[in-house]
Motif scaffolding. Structure first.
Motif, PDB file in Angstrom:
ATOM      1  N   LEU A  23     -25.205 105.380 -63.527  1.00 41.00           N
ATOM      2  CA  LEU A  23     -24.301 104.224 -63.453  1.00 41.00           C
ATOM      3  C   LEU A  23     -22.894 104.741 -63.208  1.00 41.00           C
ATOM      4  N   LEU A  24     -22.243 104.218 -62.166  1.00 43.31           N
ATOM      5  CA  LEU A  24     -20.901 104.659 -61.786  1.00 43.31           C
ATOM      6  C   LEU A  24     -19.976 103.447 -61.718  1.00 43.31           C
ATOM      7  N   LEU A  25     -18.966 103.438 -62.577  1.00 35.83           N
ATOM      8  CA  LEU A  25     -18.037 102.311 -62.661  1.00 35.83           C
ATOM      9  C   LEU A  25     -16.604 102.786 -62.504  1.00 35.83           C
ATOM     10  N   ALA A  26     -15.779 101.957 -61.880  1.00 36.10           N
ATOM     11  CA  ALA A  26     -14.339 102.204 -61.834  1.00 36.10           C
ATOM     12  C   ALA A  26     -13.626 100.863 -61.803  1.00 36.10           C
ATOM     13  N   ASP A  27     -12.496 100.795 -62.510  1.00 36.78           N
ATOM     14  CA  ASP A  27     -11.742  99.543 -62.507  1.00 36.78           C
ATOM     15  C   ASP A  27     -10.345  99.772 -63.058  1.00 36.78           C
ATOM     16  N   HIS A  28      -9.466  98.781 -62.811  1.00 37.30           N
ATOM     17  CA  HIS A  28      -8.210  98.770 -63.550  1.00 37.30           C
ATOM     18  C   HIS A  28      -8.505  98.123 -64.890  1.00 37.30           C
ATOM     19  N   VAL A  29      -7.916  98.668 -65.943  1.00 39.31           N
ATOM     20  CA  VAL A  29      -8.264  98.276 -67.308  1.00 39.31           C
ATOM     21  C   VAL A  29      -6.996  98.084 -68.131  1.00 39.31           C
ATOM     22  N   ALA A  30      -7.186  97.655 -69.367  1.00 38.76           N
ATOM     23  CA  ALA A  30      -6.064  97.538 -70.295  1.00 38.76           C
ATOM     24  C   ALA A  30      -5.390  98.900 -70.450  1.00 38.76           C
ATOM     25  N   SER A  31      -4.100  98.934 -70.259  1.00 40.92           N
ATOM     26  CA  SER A  31      -3.351 100.187 -70.332  1.00 40.92           C
ATOM     27  C   SER A  31      -3.406 100.785 -71.735  1.00 40.92           C
ATOM     28  N   SER A  32      -3.243 102.096 -71.795  1.00 45.48           N
ATOM     29  CA  SER A  32      -3.164 102.780 -73.081  1.00 45.48           C
ATOM     30  C   SER A  32      -1.749 102.707 -73.663  1.00 45.48           C
ATOM     31  N   ILE A  33      -0.820 102.088 -72.934  1.00 47.79           N
ATOM     32  CA  ILE A  33       0.569 101.975 -73.371  1.00 47.79           C
ATOM     33  C   ILE A  33       0.868 100.523 -73.726  1.00 47.79           C
ATOM     34  N   ARG A  34       1.307 100.272 -74.940  1.00 52.16           N
ATOM     35  CA  ARG A  34       1.445  98.908 -75.435  1.00 52.16           C
ATOM     36  C   ARG A  34       2.364  98.028 -74.587  1.00 52.16           C
ATOM     37  N   PRO A  35       3.578  98.453 -74.207  1.00 57.82           N
ATOM     38  CA  PRO A  35       4.423  97.578 -73.380  1.00 57.82           C
ATOM     39  C   PRO A  35       3.771  97.202 -72.046  1.00 57.82           C
ATOM     40  N   VAL A  36       2.990  98.115 -71.486  1.00 59.24           N
ATOM     41  CA  VAL A  36       2.291  97.798 -70.235  1.00 59.24           C
ATOM     42  C   VAL A  36       1.225  96.740 -70.493  1.00 59.24           C
ATOM     43  N   ARG A  37       0.566  96.813 -71.631  1.00 64.50           N
ATOM     44  CA  ARG A  37      -0.438  95.789 -71.974  1.00 64.50           C
ATOM     45  C   ARG A  37       0.209  94.422 -72.142  1.00 64.50           C
ATOM     46  N   TRP A  38       1.444  94.381 -72.649  1.00 61.69           N
ATOM     47  CA  TRP A  38       2.139  93.102 -72.764  1.00 61.69           C
ATOM     48  C   TRP A  38       2.333  92.482 -71.376  1.00 61.69           C
ATOM     49  N   ILE A  39       2.701  93.319 -70.425  1.00 59.78           N
ATOM     50  CA  ILE A  39       2.869  92.836 -69.050  1.00 59.78           C
ATOM     51  C   ILE A  39       1.534  92.359 -68.493  1.00 59.78           C
ATOM     52  N   GLN A  40       0.474  93.110 -68.754  1.00 61.43           N
ATOM     53  CA  GLN A  40      -0.851  92.712 -68.282  1.00 61.43           C
ATOM     54  C   GLN A  40      -1.270  91.369 -68.884  1.00 61.43           C
ATOM     55  N   ARG A  41      -0.967  91.194 -70.151  1.00 59.65           N
ATOM     56  CA  ARG A  41      -1.322  89.937 -70.815  1.00 59.65           C
ATOM     57  C   ARG A  41      -0.574  88.771 -70.167  1.00 59.65           C
ATOM     58  N   ALA A  42       0.680  88.977 -69.814  1.00 56.34           N
ATOM     59  CA  ALA A  42       1.453  87.934 -69.142  1.00 56.34           C
ATOM     60  C   ALA A  42       0.887  87.636 -67.755  1.00 56.34           C
ATOM     61  N   LEU A  43       0.491  88.682 -67.044  1.00 56.20           N
ATOM     62  CA  LEU A  43      -0.090  88.491 -65.714  1.00 56.20           C
ATOM     63  C   LEU A  43      -1.369  87.665 -65.774  1.00 56.20           C
ATOM     64  N   GLU A  44      -2.167  87.872 -66.824  1.00 55.91           N
ATOM     65  CA  GLU A  44      -3.423  87.142 -66.956  1.00 55.91           C
ATOM     66  C   GLU A  44      -3.222  85.640 -67.112  1.00 55.91           C
ATOM     67  N   LEU A  45      -2.055  85.231 -67.596  1.00 49.91           N
ATOM     68  CA  LEU A  45      -1.799  83.796 -67.732  1.00 49.91           C
ATOM     69  C   LEU A  45      -1.867  83.098 -66.376  1.00 49.91           C
ATOM     70  N   VAL A  46      -1.597  83.859 -65.310  1.00 47.47           N
ATOM     71  CA  VAL A  46      -1.660  83.318 -63.952  1.00 47.47           C
ATOM     72  C   VAL A  46      -2.936  83.756 -63.247  1.00 47.47           C
ATOM     73  N   SER A  47      -3.264  85.044 -63.353  1.00 47.89           N
ATOM     74  CA  SER A  47      -4.365  85.602 -62.553  1.00 47.89           C
ATOM     75  C   SER A  47      -5.742  85.079 -62.958  1.00 47.89           C
ATOM     76  N   VAL A  48      -5.944  84.837 -64.245  1.00 50.90           N
ATOM     77  CA  VAL A  48      -7.263  84.372 -64.697  1.00 50.90           C
ATOM     78  C   VAL A  48      -7.545  82.940 -64.226  1.00 50.90           C
ATOM     79  N   PRO A  49      -6.614  81.981 -64.436  1.00 49.99           N
ATOM     80  CA  PRO A  49      -6.905  80.622 -63.947  1.00 49.99           C
ATOM     81  C   PRO A  49      -7.030  80.529 -62.427  1.00 49.99           C
TER      82      PRO A  49
END
Length: 211
Positions: free
Chosen positions: A143-169
């Motif tokens: 099994l071979l997987l690759a993806d962009h994922v939750a960052s290991s850096i907390r401030p970057v994850r905050w940005i990702q969480r904000a992006l999801e408010l738009v990207s997911v819907p």
């Protein structure tokens, strides 16, 4: 329930059909600045009968080793049409067809290798898709997987969480998922290699299904 599922599937098809025209340009940029050599890292490890889930426009096709037998499924007809066009030049023996990652139209233990790159972020039910990949993978298979994922850096994850408010819907794209956690917690898989880089935003995994 079935009607809702069919409606959702048709919605995602329409969304990715609209993305098809600019997809290669967008992904080529991300490959250069974020994903680096991930396509070759993943595909060079494929062996035997290979299934690529969510083949997209076929950007991985040129990276598979000679001697592999390649099948690819894709939800979007427009993306699949581009993959067929690319395959004619780089991988004419590939069998590419429409398919749904939630319900792979193959018998159990059909493939030696299953590949999925940069797609589990947008497949609605990741757990179902991973279970399907496991089902069609032979014991001892890869099994071979690759993806962009939750960052290991907390401030970057905050940005990702904000992006999801738009990207997911809008497009169902998630930035805080880590599919590798499902596989590392599954006793039916042995982890061979796992690599995380670019602020912890990109993760690639090589696992073997326990015989």
């Amino acid at each position: 329930m079935v009607g809702d599922s069919t409606h959702r599937l048709a919605r995602w098809q329409r969304f990715w059909d609209k993305q098809a025209a600019g997809y290669d340009k967008h992904m080529t940029f991300l490959d250069r600045v974020l994903f680096r050599d991930t396509r070759s890292w993943i595909c060079s490890r494929a062996r035997g009968q290979v299934l690529e889930v969510a083949v997209g426009t076929g950007l991985n096709l040129e990276h598979y080793p000679a001697g592999t037998s390649l099948t690819g499924i894709e939800l979007s007809p427009d993306m699949l049409a581009q993959a067929h066009f690319r395959a004619a030049d780089v991988r004419p023996d590939a069998h590419l067809t429409l398919g749904d990652a939630h319900a792979l139209d193959f018998p159990d233990a059909s493939f030696d290798t299953v590949v999925c790159t940069f797609s589990l972020c947008a497949i609605p039910a990741t757990d179902i898709a991973l279970a399907e990949m496991s089902r069609v993978l032979r014991p001892g298979g890869t099994l071979l997987l690759a993806d962009h994922v939750a960052s290991s850096i907390r401030p970057v994850r905050w940005i990702q969480r904000a992006l999801e408010l738009v990207s997911v819907p809008i497009g169902g794209e998630h930035f805080l998922r880590r599919p590798s956690l499902v596989i590392t917690g599954d006793e039916s898989f042995s982890i061979e290699d796992i690599d995380r880089f670019t602020l912890g935003l990109v993760e690639r995994l090589h696992a073997t299904k326990v015989a």
